[in-house]
Design an enzyme around this catalytic site. Structure first.
Site, PDB file in Angstrom:
ATOM      1  N   ASP A 181      -5.677   4.740  -8.726  1.00  0.00           N
ATOM      2  CA  ASP A 181      -4.306   4.607  -9.221  1.00  0.00           C
ATOM      3  C   ASP A 181      -3.464   3.905  -8.152  1.00  0.00           C
ATOM      4  OD1 ASP A 181      -4.184   6.533  -7.299  1.00  0.00           O
ATOM      5  OD2 ASP A 181      -3.537   8.149  -8.618  1.00  0.00           O
ATOM      6  N   ASP A 182      -2.169   3.926  -8.315  1.00  0.00           N
ATOM      7  CA  ASP A 182      -1.317   3.196  -7.374  1.00  0.00           C
ATOM      8  C   ASP A 182      -0.964   4.046  -6.163  1.00  0.00           C
ATOM      9  OD1 ASP A 182      -1.359   0.958  -8.922  1.00  0.00           O
ATOM     10  OD2 ASP A 182       0.293   1.641 -10.169  1.00  0.00           O
TER      11      ASP A 182
END
Ligand code: 6R9
Length: 695
Positions: free
Chosen positions: A565-566
């Protein structure tokens, strides 16, 4: 889900086995857990979780035993016919949302109805069993030669005094207390004192800036903030009190009124007289707390009452308040500590993590103290006054179990073997690693040089959310492969799913999820149960989604491959790209920013920021500096970008989504792997970015 190319993972090591015979590295009094015993226990933990965890829980003191059910759960709304009244006992005033639902996704409860107290189980219980005079904490100061220690009896006295002080100053069960302290003994004391009276502690890592602290104060509205005047880390002095003052003055403008700031005088960093003081609000710990009684009754709490809140980064700008409850967390941290480190009563244990992170909560404070262990708490940095400090501390206290992060291993490895080999280290018998995947060369150095090729390494994979270890070796129980966290802990059922959420069997790569609840699981995100459901339970319905990529090899070993994910993992610290971006954009000269993680030799990953200045503003070194400063003041020094890359424009899809995949390739200079850029709204930006790469 974000795009992720598993074949590109730098951390997937080449296959290599290190065979450890089960006996040679373990203590002689060891009831060694051989592989078949693990398999037996693991099988039981999955087939009969209630029986398994009841047995583990029976080692602890319960004022009242839990209701008939050890665990109730619902990881998938689609399965949900559970009709349970949630949270009758939750006194935490902001948690109303958690009470009303009865079909929550990701819902789980452990030992509900059981009445206990984790502080009692850490201290009083160990004292009653004859360990009162055992050292609980060896504290080692930043400066060599400055140290202190507390026995279990003394620790209990100190905890009770503070608990009485907090009660007297209006802190009640369910209230929150923010702790903003470096690694002084006051830090675990504060956590335990809160737990003793049923207050919910929220420790904020003392490297966070005033703005981050303020954000957390506004979110959880503490009655009291506990801090110290200053800390010396290496040769640098950080004035924590100033940071707290600034956070408190801002948060009071936002309607939060913290009545009291309890400040410990850390005179080796700053004299009391030099500390700025707000008379009506500030109190010196050393003046007031010791006046209180060393006896404090325990506040008995429900197993599902909240124990602490710990903020962590996610993929939006707002940090998430991870909420852990009491009994499940207690049993889980105690059991994982005991088995993953093969803990024995004679061990001296040192974990280099700060209590401001989950590792410090579970494996500096609660897990070891629940086991009656002797814990080393170190105030300073690992390379002060020189890179041999860690091994100096290991020899000084005869540390047997040493638990640290790959980033530290890599940085000490770079300083050369001589700093290690000049110390004996013969007390060491188990090593541990946490925070990010450990690359095989660091693993081998840790094993061969630090551990003299005789200490197994527990590479523990887990998260703030999981409370304790999820995938970890048990020392000596099976052959190790450098870089693999090996197999699941008892009760944990990891699954690897493809992008459609389909569970894959055998050898495979994909997204790491967990099938059923485990006692240490967090229960919600404070004040935002919906975000909890969407972040963790909706990507792959029916499972808890970790946010990590993972590979399982043909022997069934798990290899963590990093976040999908980020979120960037810098020196084992989780930092959300969105948080850094919003800090950059808050700079008046920044129009837009996009942040990616890039591989870094020591830190694992570093922060690489693409910045578009506002129209008419020229690129300059000064602007770069002031952009970095903006991140330091918004978040903290540990989140400062390593590189600012000027961007006349950012690569975006026609719908306006930034293509981070392309930015990652540019940042790591893999320019021949940019892939298809034709779907970009303006493919020219890629050439512009490449042209500006070294400016
Ligand atoms: C305990 C902690 C969690 C993230 C996690 C993962 C990474 C942690 C790891 C590991 C590979 C290990 N991570 N331990 N990756 N091998 N042994 O670090 O919690 O700060 O919440 O970070 O750290 O990416 O998702 P937290």
């Amino acid at each position: 889900l974000p795009d992720q190319d598993f074949s590109q993972q730098a951390h997937i090591p080449s296959f290599q086995k290190v065979i450890l015979s089960p006996s040679f590295s373990l203590s002689t009094d060891s009831s060694t857990l051989y592989r078949f015993q693990y398999q037996e226990m693991y099988k039981r933990s999955i087939e009969d979780p209630s029986g398994f965890w009841s047995d583990m829980a029976s080692e602890f003191y319960w004022k009242k035993k839990w209701d008939h059910q050890v665990c109730s759960e619902n990881l998938d709304i689609r399965k949900g016919n559970i009709n349970i009244e949630v949270g009758n006992h939750i006194s935490f005033i902001h948690m109303q949302h958690y009470r009303i639902h009865n079909q929550l996704m990701g819902f789980s409860q452990w030992f509900k109805g059981g009445v206990t107290n984790i502080c009692y189980n850490c201290l009083d219980r160990n004292i009653e069993s004859g360990n009162g005079e055992k050292i609980a904490i060896h504290w080692e100061g930043n400066e060599p030669g400055v140290d202190d220690s507390l026995t279990y009896n003394q620790l209990l006295d100190r905890v009770c005094q503070l608990a009485n002080y907090l009660k007297q100053n209006g802190v009640k069960k369910g209230d929150s207390v923010i702790i903003y302290l470096p690694m002084l003994m006051e830090l675990p004391i504060s956590m335990l004192a809160c737990a003793r009276i049923g207050a919910v502690h929220s420790v904020v890592f003392a490297g966070f800036s005033a703005e981050s602290l303020e954000q957390r104060i506004i979110d959880c509205k503490p009655k009291i903030v506990i801090t110290c005047n200053a800390v010396k880390r290496g040769s640098k002095i950080i004035n924590l009190k100033d940071i707290v003052d600034s956070a408190l003055s801002e948060s009071s403008q936002n309607g939060v009124c913290v009545g009291l700031c309890l400040t410990s005088a850390n005179e080796s960093a700053m004299k009391r007289e030099a500390t700025k003081w707000i008379k009506e609000r500030d109190v010196w710990w050393q003046d007031d707390v010791p006046k209180y009684s060393t006896k404090c009754d325990v506040e008995w709490v429900d197993g599902e009452d909240p124990l602490f809140l710990l903020y962590t980064s996610g993929s939006t700008g707002k940090p998430k308040g991870v909420l852990h409850t009491t009994a499940g967390y207690m049993i889980y941290t105690a059991a994982t500590f005991k088995y993953a480190f093969d803990y024995k009563q004679s061990d001296i244990y040192w974990c280099t993590a700060d209590c401001g992170w989950i590792t410090g909560h579970s494996y500096v404070a609660y897990g070891p103290l629940l086991n009656g262990a002797t814990v080393v708490v170190y105030e300073g940095v690992p390379n002060y006054p020189d890179p041999g400090r860690c091994w100096d501390i290991v020899d000084k206290y005869k540390v047997t179990i040493f638990y640290t992060a790959p980033t530290l291993v890599r940085s000490l490895m770079r300083d050369g073997d001589e700093y290690v080999t000049r110390y004996s280290r013969k007390s060491l018998r188990v090593l541990g690693s946490v925070g990010e995947p450990i690359n095989p060369s660091a693993w081998r150095w840790f094993f061969n040089v630090v551990g003299d090729s005789r200490c197994p390494i527990s590479d523990t994979w887990w998260q703030t959310e999981t409370g304790g270890f999820m995938i970890t070796p048990l020392p000596g129980a099976w052959p190790q492969k450098p870089g693999s966290a090996t197999f699941p802990f008892f009760g944990v059922q990891p699954v690897i799913v493809d992008e459609k959420g389909k569970e894959m069997k055998g050898e495979c790569s994909g997204y790491l999820c967990v099938k059923t609840s485990w006692p240490g699981a967090f229960r919600t995100l404070f004040g935002d149960h919906e975000r909890y459901e969407t972040t963790y339970f909706s990507a792959f319905p029916g499972y808890y989604f970790s946010g990590d990529g993972c590979r399982r090899d043909k022997d069934g070993y798990y290899w963590l491959t990093g976040r999908v994910d980020d979120v960037i993992n810098v020196s084992g610290h989780r930092i959300g790209t969105a948080e850094v971006e919003s800090a950059l954009v808050s700079h008046p000269k920044c129009a837009e920013a996009a942040v990616v993680g890039v591989e870094h030799e020591v830190k694992g990953q570093c922060i690489y920021a693409f910045v578009t200045p506002v129209e008419g503003v020229a690129y300059s070194e000064d602007l770069k500096k002031s952009l970095v400063l903006s991140v330091r003041t918004n978040i903290g020094a540990f989140a400062a970008p390593d590189k600012i890359h000027w961007a006349p424009g950012l690569p975006k899809t026609r719908s306006g989504k930034i293509m981070r995949r392309i930015l990652r390739k540019i940042a790591s200079r893999q320019l021949d792997e940019l892939g298809d850029t034709s779907t970009l709204a303006d493919p020219n930006v890629v050439d512009q970015l490449i042209a500006l790469a070294d400016s």
